[in-house]
Design a protein around this motif. Sequence first.
Motif, PDB file in Angstrom:
ATOM      1  N   ARG A  11       0.834  -1.213   0.000  1.00 21.18           N
ATOM      2  CA  ARG A  11       0.000   0.000   0.000  1.00 21.18           C
ATOM      3  C   ARG A  11       0.860   1.251   0.000  1.00 21.18           C
ATOM      4  N   ALA A  13       0.370   5.151   1.264  1.00 17.81           N
ATOM      5  CA  ALA A  13      -0.588   5.768   2.191  1.00 17.81           C
ATOM      6  C   ALA A  13      -0.284   7.249   2.436  1.00 17.81           C
ATOM      7  N   GLU A  47      -4.610   9.008   4.088  1.00 17.43           N
ATOM      8  CA  GLU A  47      -4.497   9.175   5.537  1.00 17.43           C
ATOM      9  C   GLU A  47      -4.860  10.617   5.893  1.00 17.43           C
ATOM     10  N   TYR A 210      -1.926   9.149  13.834  1.00 17.02           N
ATOM     11  CA  TYR A 210      -1.283   8.380  12.772  1.00 17.02           C
ATOM     12  C   TYR A 210      -0.953   6.963  13.244  1.00 17.02           C
ATOM     13  N   ARG A 228       7.917   1.964   2.859  1.00 16.42           N
ATOM     14  CA  ARG A 228       7.780   3.401   3.115  1.00 16.42           C
ATOM     15  C   ARG A 228       9.152   3.998   3.400  1.00 16.42           C
TER      16      ARG A 228
HETATM   17  N1  GLU Z   1       0.683   8.875   5.900  1.00 21.64           N
HETATM   18  C1  GLU Z   1       2.092   8.789   6.153  1.00 21.64           C
HETATM   19  C2  GLU Z   1       2.796   9.919   5.422  1.00 21.64           C
HETATM   20  O1  GLU Z   1       2.229  10.511   4.528  1.00 21.64           O
HETATM   21  C3  GLU Z   1       2.715   7.489   5.696  1.00 21.64           C
HETATM   22  C4  GLU Z   1       2.282   6.327   6.496  1.00 21.64           C
HETATM   23  C5  GLU Z   1       3.011   5.025   6.266  1.00 21.64           C
HETATM   24  O2  GLU Z   1       3.456   4.758   5.135  1.00 21.64           O
HETATM   25  O3  GLU Z   1       3.076   4.238   7.191  1.00 21.64           O
HETATM   26  O4  GLU Z   1       3.933  10.210   5.767  1.00 21.64           O
END
Ligand code: GLU
Length: 294
Positions: A11, A13, A47, A210, A228
Amino acid sequence: MTISPEQPVFRFAPSPNGLLHLGHALSAILNHDMAASANGRFLLRIEDIDRTRCRPELEQAIFDDLGWLGLSWQHPVRRQSEHLDLYTEILRRLRAMGVVYPSIMTRGEIRAAVAAAEAEGSAWPRDPDGTPLYPGRERDLSLGEQAALIAGDRPFAWRLDVAKAIDLVPRPLTWQEAGAGPAGETGQIPADPASWGDVILSRSDAPSSYHLSVVVDDALQGVTHVVRGRDLYHATSVHRLLQRLLDLPEPVYHHHRLILGPDGRKLSKSSKDTGIAAFRAAGKTPADIREMVL
Ligand code: GLU
């Protein structure tokens, strides 16, 4: 990276609180390509818990940028703001376990308390991002005192009592790192959630942070591989603790390098010149972007 026999789920996000930059392009492309080569699924999750910073037009910009890059993802896209009741429910479970407490110190009060302690000569402990650990003492309040605090006028945040939480989960607490940490760490990594202190999991005006929503959603969506940026490497310690507390499956983590700006610093969503849309407007092609980030 090793792929498990069941269909892997990846994913991307992002939070719609700014335009995507080259670092996001790298993350999205890696997730998409790894899913494709593993015959897996690639999900996009928005998110957008922080309603004060997220905007619908920025969400549309995410779709436009990723589509332009030639990526496709499964539908429907999960939008965290549509699942607030779920996070409230999970928080209720954590409350029943006695591992969260309401805290009321504001940022200013925290700063003042830390400065006062440091004026006495001792350095205050800081988390991996450099923020002082929460100095409040509300974790020691009785349930009755906590109830009074919740019923009061002051906004409050639900914090994880990290020491208590660590005591409740089986150890050792580790994660499998298929990428690399800031110092090249890879393989089985010891998690150190205490290094973050009592993190916020929810606020009286926003039902999730978060940390809480990312862990809940990764489990709910069956994410097997979290790919990530390395800026979230240390946060994995908190995520693993929450997964153990809530009895959620453990994904494989793959932290990738960060793309740095000309000043040698991590790109920010406000640095418009490294935004994907800016490169597109300047005539670059999706192939150029791949070339730049991979
Ligand atoms: N929403 C988070 C961001 O934009 C990333 C979350 C993740 O990949 O765990 O930094």
